[in-house]
Design a protein around this motif. Structure first.
Motif, PDB file in Angstrom:
ATOM      1  N   UNK A 340       0.840  -1.199   0.000  1.00 25.24           N
ATOM      2  CA  UNK A 340       0.000   0.000   0.000  1.00 25.24           C
ATOM      3  C   UNK A 340       0.876   1.251   0.000  1.00 25.24           C
ATOM      4  N   UNK A 341       1.941   1.241   0.803  1.00 19.97           N
ATOM      5  CA  UNK A 341       2.861   2.376   0.817  1.00 19.97           C
ATOM      6  C   UNK A 341       3.460   2.579  -0.569  1.00 19.97           C
ATOM      7  N   UNK A 342       3.901   1.484  -1.189  1.00 13.00           N
ATOM      8  CA  UNK A 342       4.476   1.583  -2.525  1.00 13.00           C
ATOM      9  C   UNK A 342       3.452   2.130  -3.509  1.00 13.00           C
ATOM     10  N   UNK A 343       2.223   1.637  -3.419  1.00 14.54           N
ATOM     11  CA  UNK A 343       1.171   2.106  -4.326  1.00 14.54           C
ATOM     12  C   UNK A 343       0.907   3.594  -4.146  1.00 14.54           C
ATOM     13  N   UNK A 344       0.870   4.056  -2.894  1.00 16.43           N
ATOM     14  CA  UNK A 344       0.621   5.483  -2.635  1.00 16.43           C
ATOM     15  C   UNK A 344       1.737   6.341  -3.233  1.00 16.43           C
ATOM     16  N   UNK A 345       2.979   5.934  -3.019  1.00 16.85           N
ATOM     17  CA  UNK A 345       4.105   6.711  -3.543  1.00 16.85           C
ATOM     18  C   UNK A 345       4.116   6.675  -5.068  1.00 16.85           C
ATOM     19  N   UNK A 346       3.830   5.523  -5.639  1.00 16.99           N
ATOM     20  CA  UNK A 346       3.809   5.422  -7.097  1.00 16.99           C
ATOM     21  C   UNK A 346       2.727   6.307  -7.701  1.00 16.99           C
ATOM     22  N   UNK A 347       1.520   6.205  -7.163  1.00 13.46           N
ATOM     23  CA  UNK A 347       0.398   6.939  -7.774  1.00 13.46           C
ATOM     24  C   UNK A 347       0.552   8.435  -7.606  1.00 13.46           C
ATOM     25  N   UNK A 348       0.962   8.894  -6.422  1.00 12.68           N
ATOM     26  CA  UNK A 348       1.046  10.337  -6.192  1.00 12.68           C
ATOM     27  C   UNK A 348       2.191  10.965  -6.970  1.00 12.68           C
ATOM     28  N   UNK A 349       3.238  10.205  -7.228  1.00 10.62           N
ATOM     29  CA  UNK A 349       4.391  10.740  -7.956  1.00 10.62           C
ATOM     30  C   UNK A 349       4.312  10.466  -9.445  1.00 10.62           C
ATOM     31  N   UNK A 350       3.149   9.932  -9.897  1.00 13.20           N
ATOM     32  CA  UNK A 350       3.015   9.532 -11.303  1.00 13.20           C
ATOM     33  C   UNK A 350       4.147   8.574 -11.687  1.00 13.20           C
ATOM     34  N   UNK A 351       4.425   7.652 -10.771  1.00 15.16           N
ATOM     35  CA  UNK A 351       5.434   6.605 -10.988  1.00 15.16           C
ATOM     36  C   UNK A 351       6.838   7.155 -11.197  1.00 15.16           C
ATOM     37  N   UNK A 352       7.167   8.225 -10.494  1.00 16.67           N
ATOM     38  CA  UNK A 352       8.540   8.727 -10.560  1.00 16.67           C
ATOM     39  C   UNK A 352       9.519   7.675 -10.089  1.00 16.67           C
ATOM     40  N   UNK A 519      -0.738  30.712   6.381  1.00 21.53           N
ATOM     41  CA  UNK A 519      -0.553  31.240   7.733  1.00 21.53           C
ATOM     42  C   UNK A 519       0.701  32.096   7.835  1.00 21.53           C
ATOM     43  N   UNK A 520       1.762  31.692   7.141  1.00 22.26           N
ATOM     44  CA  UNK A 520       3.023  32.425   7.207  1.00 22.26           C
ATOM     45  C   UNK A 520       3.044  33.622   6.271  1.00 22.26           C
ATOM     46  N   UNK A 521       2.447  33.474   5.092  1.00 22.83           N
ATOM     47  CA  UNK A 521       2.403  34.558   4.104  1.00 22.83           C
ATOM     48  C   UNK A 521       1.004  34.624   3.535  1.00 22.83           C
ATOM     49  N   UNK A 522       0.103  35.359   4.204  1.00 19.59           N
ATOM     50  CA  UNK A 522      -1.304  35.402   3.783  1.00 19.59           C
ATOM     51  C   UNK A 522      -1.455  35.779   2.314  1.00 19.59           C
ATOM     52  N   UNK A 523      -2.245  34.984   1.614  1.00 17.31           N
ATOM     53  CA  UNK A 523      -2.511  35.236   0.209  1.00 17.31           C
ATOM     54  C   UNK A 523      -1.424  34.772  -0.726  1.00 17.31           C
ATOM     55  N   UNK A 524      -0.304  34.218  -0.171  1.00 17.38           N
ATOM     56  CA  UNK A 524       0.820  33.801  -1.013  1.00 17.38           C
ATOM     57  C   UNK A 524       1.141  32.316  -0.840  1.00 17.38           C
ATOM     58  N   UNK A 525       0.209  31.557  -0.311  1.00 15.51           N
ATOM     59  CA  UNK A 525       0.460  30.142  -0.093  1.00 15.51           C
ATOM     60  C   UNK A 525       0.616  29.381  -1.401  1.00 15.51           C
ATOM     61  N   UNK A 526       1.351  28.237  -1.317  1.00 16.15           N
ATOM     62  CA  UNK A 526       1.569  27.450  -2.525  1.00 16.15           C
ATOM     63  C   UNK A 526       1.056  26.020  -2.321  1.00 16.15           C
ATOM     64  N   UNK A 527       1.860  25.100  -1.787  1.00 14.99           N
ATOM     65  CA  UNK A 527       1.401  23.722  -1.599  1.00 14.99           C
ATOM     66  C   UNK A 527       1.371  23.353  -0.121  1.00 14.99           C
ATOM     67  N   UNK A 528       2.515  23.519   0.572  1.00 14.17           N
ATOM     68  CA  UNK A 528       2.583  23.157   1.973  1.00 14.17           C
ATOM     69  C   UNK A 528       3.669  22.131   2.213  1.00 14.17           C
ATOM     70  N   UNK A 529       3.750  21.636   3.443  1.00 11.57           N
ATOM     71  CA  UNK A 529       4.729  20.623   3.804  1.00 11.57           C
ATOM     72  C   UNK A 529       4.021  19.441   4.444  1.00 11.57           C
ATOM     73  N   UNK A 530       4.762  18.514   4.984  1.00  7.82           N
ATOM     74  CA  UNK A 530       4.170  17.283   5.478  1.00  7.82           C
ATOM     75  C   UNK A 530       3.219  17.518   6.636  1.00  7.82           C
ATOM     76  N   UNK A 531       3.517  18.465   7.491  1.00  7.14           N
ATOM     77  CA  UNK A 531       2.659  18.741   8.640  1.00  7.14           C
ATOM     78  C   UNK A 531       1.565  19.759   8.329  1.00  7.14           C
ATOM     79  N   UNK A 587       2.422  17.207  -6.344  1.00  6.60           N
ATOM     80  CA  UNK A 587       2.930  18.488  -6.837  1.00  6.60           C
ATOM     81  C   UNK A 587       4.451  18.536  -6.908  1.00  6.60           C
ATOM     82  N   UNK A 588       5.126  17.521  -6.365  1.00  8.28           N
ATOM     83  CA  UNK A 588       6.588  17.514  -6.424  1.00  8.28           C
ATOM     84  C   UNK A 588       7.034  17.423  -7.882  1.00  8.28           C
ATOM     85  N   UNK A 589       7.859  18.335  -8.369  1.00 11.94           N
ATOM     86  CA  UNK A 589       8.263  18.302  -9.785  1.00 11.94           C
ATOM     87  C   UNK A 589       9.033  17.029 -10.130  1.00 11.94           C
ATOM     88  N   UNK A 590       8.808  16.538 -11.368  1.00 13.76           N
ATOM     89  CA  UNK A 590       9.589  15.402 -11.876  1.00 13.76           C
ATOM     90  C   UNK A 590       9.822  15.584 -13.378  1.00 13.76           C
TER      91      UNK A 590
END
Length: 789
Positions: A340-352, A519-531, A587-590
């Motif tokens: 399942x972990x492998x499947x999640x990483x594969x699908x979200x990264x478009x099989x990077x 929260x850190x830069x109102x109106x300038x948010x992009x994607x975020x981090x793990x937390x 959203x991680x570039x590949x």
């Protein structure tokens, strides 16, 4: 807060990255990390040259400080340190932020040697320590002169005294390619704390480079109609070193109907077209071509296979009918979590990445490989705690973790299962340890040469010749929580790659942009981090329904980060933690090129940092087109059979403009390079080739590949070969999945090749055992490369 998954993984420590789960930038955090004995990677932004241009005008000479992070990233400078840092890394010394720290683990003095690729005349240095200390600086034209203190050797700064938390600045004049700083702590313990180091030179600027660019060979910018994009200009000298433009700049456009420009910010009109943008500062100018269109797409980089060794700590429990520990206490089955972990990483990264479990080993009950209050953790003790229930064992475990009294014995496990030897032989790429809550593991840790903070301190004292990522996954926690741990690994890799992770940087690097939240830069948010998702206001705020403005959609066009704004809330990922991790990883570039000295495929840094770093340097320097070693030119390789052709399809290559395609090879083929010389090839510790396995091989077995080389002039009269690498179960070429075959050269072979010049080195790629269903299929070979030390 501890970084280990010592508890259930859903509570104290599974989701720790820093003291608040986010960024290691403040002095308070540094102090906390010092107390814990763990570190966070930090370093500054860097950029790369976009290649030769022809319209630069003017020049000037001025004293400037080097952007050392950029020089290190692009291979202009190589740093050698007499110790691995236990907090921070070499980047933290040069990131322009005195609140970040590089600390030695009780090694005094700290000795850093910088090797420049061209001779420079240095004229100033500045150093900021967190304690008192002294600085000695030496310069020489050769390493031999530097070591012997003879010939070109200059003692530039002699035992200068430094006050704590204050820059000591020392002018001098010395010319050479090697600079050595000896930094000594003069009171207290032997932990040397470096806040910041600067090195300056009298520089002649003769060009300006513009970023981002569509290629390393030209200043070429892509932009959607009606959208805006910020360009950055940097000064360049004749050696290709880049420096910030601190002077007033003027920008102009040759066609304002297509694109306007003000202070480097492009704004495209509504009609597609092209224009030339000119930037000038202090009498130096340069142009960039700009193309606007209603749509464009970036080419995805090929997938790569990662070979995983799984270590399970799930012993049978005699007290409960010899059932596996996970089953006795109702924990998750790690064997079910892995796919399942492998499947999640594969699908979200478009099989990077295509993770392949190549072996599974077990830690038995007789020795759990965990230290508990200074002694080996006893199996019966663990069972006794678990039998008393969560309300008893969880506080006990938290107390041990918070007081630093539980620790996984990484080096013992590496030794017991020969994991470094397997990594050295190319049999595995990384290790995933699935353990019960009493494992004492970090969520991720990095072993091997030049290991850096990986959401944990580097693992020292191993026999790994290459870097080895080690994931610590707690099967008591949910499967999404395991995916969460890979998010912290990505954060650590990209912080190290870009050089810094700060929420307040005025010139944010690309990773800092990606992780920006509202929260850190109102109106300038992009994607975020793990937390923190982009709309998050607290750790793990994945269910927040608040809609915020975000430019997350622009990341499909990376590195051309435009003002494509839309409303984002948890509805974008289903308001679950699992959904958010897919959103973030998605959203991680590949992509296939390099921008600002950084590969546009960030998964490369996540999977194999040294190889990614080498690939970026090669792309920027133009060495990717090595016609023999890189499969760019089919005439430079001979084949024992089949039909050979050049493949320029974007999805069928991992580096450069082309790859080598073989068809009709029967049961196998041997590819042999033309003779290579020591003047054209930099031999290193590892040799690797990428192989794309044809779809027809799916479900088949028997195919294997090995690498060989010989050089009679260096005493290697016949071919020396790697072990056979099995291709069983490797992802096939649907979606262009490449399998990387690395080989650690035997020490005698490496020493022979490095012992003198040669002009007869030949490399072979031997594919054998191809089953009948795939005999006429197309096999693709790419990225034959030496890498490492």
């Amino acid at each position: 807060m501890d970084h280990r998954i010592a508890t259930s993984g859903k509570r104290l420590s599974s989701r720790a990255f820093t003291n608040n789960g986010r960024r290691a930038t403040a002095a308070v955090l540094v102090s906390a990390l010092v107390a814990m004995g763990c570190g966070a990677a930090s370093s500054p932004d860097a950029s790369e040259s976009v290649g030769q241009t022809t319209q630069a005008l003017g020049s000037f000479t001025r004293q400037m400080n080097f952007d050392m992070i950029e020089l290190l990233r692009l291979g202009h400078v190589t740093a050698t340190v007499n110790t691995t840092f236990d907090i921070g890394d070499i980047n933290a010394m040069f990131d322009g932020d005195v609140t970040t720290l590089a600390r030695t683990p009780g090694v005094n003095p700290l000795i850093v040697t910088l090797a420049f690729d061209t001779s420079r005349t240095f004229d100033q240095t500045a150093l900021d320590l967190a304690t008192d200390g002294t600085l000695t600086l030496e310069v020489a034209s050769t390493l031999a002169d530097l070591n012997a203190k003879t010939g070109s050797y200059v003692l530039a700064v002699n035992n200068q005294v430094l006050a704590p938390n204050t820059f000591g600045t020392f002018p001098f004049s010395a010319t050479g390619k090697f600079v050595r700083a000896t930094i000594t702590r003069t009171s207290g313990d032997n932990f040397v704390h470096v806040n910041e180091w600067q090195l300056g030179s009298n520089v002649t600027v003769n060009d300006i480079k513009v970023f981002p660019s569509a290629s390393v060979g030209s200043n070429a910018v892509k932009l959607l109609t009606g959208k805006s994009l910020q360009l950055t200009a940097k000064y360049s000298d004749a050696s290709g070193y880049l420096y910030p433009v601190t002077d007033a700049t003027t920008w102009s456009s040759s066609n304002t109907g297509v694109v306007n420009v003000a202070n480097g910010r492009l704004t495209a009109g509504g009609t597609p077209g092209s224009a030339t943008v000119t930037v000038a500062a202090s009498g130096v100018s340069q142009t960039a071509s700009v193309t606007t269109s209603t749509s464009f797409s970036e080419t995805r980089d090929a997938s790569r296979t990662r070979k995983v060794a799984v270590i399970l700590r799930d012993p049978l429990v005699p007290q409960h009918g010899n059932l596996p520990l996970h089953q006795v206490y109702g924990f998750n089955d790690p064997n079910a979590q892995i796919p399942i972990v492998i499947s999640r990483l594969n699908s979200s990264s478009a099989n990077a990445l295509n993770f392949k479990v190549v072996e599974t080993d077990n830690i038995g009950s007789s020795y759990l490989d965990t230290q508990w209050y200074g002694a080996e953790l006893d199996f019966n003790t663990v069972i006794g705690y678990f039998d008393q229930g969560f309300d008893v064992w969880d506080p006990i475990l938290n107390d041990a973790a918070n007081s630093g009294n539980i620790a996984f014995e990484y080096n013992k496990v590496l030794t017991d299962f020969s994991l470094c030897e397997k990594r050295n032989a190319g049999l595995i790429d990384e290790v995933w340890v699935f353990a019960d809550p009493f494992g004492g593991l970090y969520e991720s840790r990095l072993a091997g040469p030049d290991a850096f903070p990986y959401n944990s301190p580097p693992l020292l004292g191993t026999t790994c010749n290459g870097q080895l990522p080690i994931m610590g996954l707690n099967y008591e926690a949910s499967t999404p929580n395991a995916v969460h741990s890979f998010g912290h690994r990505m954060e650590a890799a990209m912080t190290h790659a870009t050089g810094r992770w700060s929420t307040s940087a005025t010139n944010p690097n690309d990773w800092e942009k990606f992780a920006t939240i509202d929260r850190d830069k109102p109106g300038q948010g992009e994607v975020g981090d793990t937390h923190f998702p982009v709309n998050g206001t607290a750790d793990y705020d994945y269910g927040n329904p608040t809609v915020v403005n975000s430019v997350e959609a622009t990341w499909q066009y990376y590195p051309f980060l435009m003002d494509i704004t839309n409303g984002v809330s948890c509805a974008n990922w289903g308001c679950t933690d699992d959904g958010y991790y897919q959103f973030m990883f998605g959203h991680i570039p590949r992509f296939t090129s390099v921008s600002d000295g950084l590969l546009e495929n960030w998964w490369s840094y996540f999977s194999d940092f040294p190889s990614a770093q080498s690939a970026a340097i090669a792309l920027v320097s133009g060495n990717v087109g090595n016609t023999t070693l890189g499969f760019e030119n089919t005439a430079s390789w001979t084949a024992s059979g089949g039909s050979k052709s050049q493949d320029t399809s974007a999805g069928d290559r991992t580096q450069g403009a082309a790859s080598l395609k073989m068809t009709g090879i029967g049961s196998g083929v041997t590819l042999t390079s033309a003779a290579l010389s020591s003047s054209s090839v930099n031999v290193a510790s590892y040799l690797s080739v990428d192989v794309e396995v044809p779809t027809q091989l799916a479900g088949q077995s028997g195919a294997q590949v090995k690498l060989c080389l010989k050089s009679p002039q260096r005493g290697i009269a016949s071919y020396v070969c790697s072990a056979q690498n099995s291709l069983n179960g490797v992802g096939t070429s649907a979606g262009a999945t490449f399998y990387s075959v690395p080989w650690t050269l035997p020490a005698a072979t490496l020493n022979a090749l490095k012992g003198g010049s040669f002009s007869d080195l030949q490399i072979q790629v031997v594919l054998s055992g191809v089953p009948a269903p795939a005999q006429s299929a197309a096999w693709v070979f790419d990225r034959a490369v030496f890498f490492g030390p």
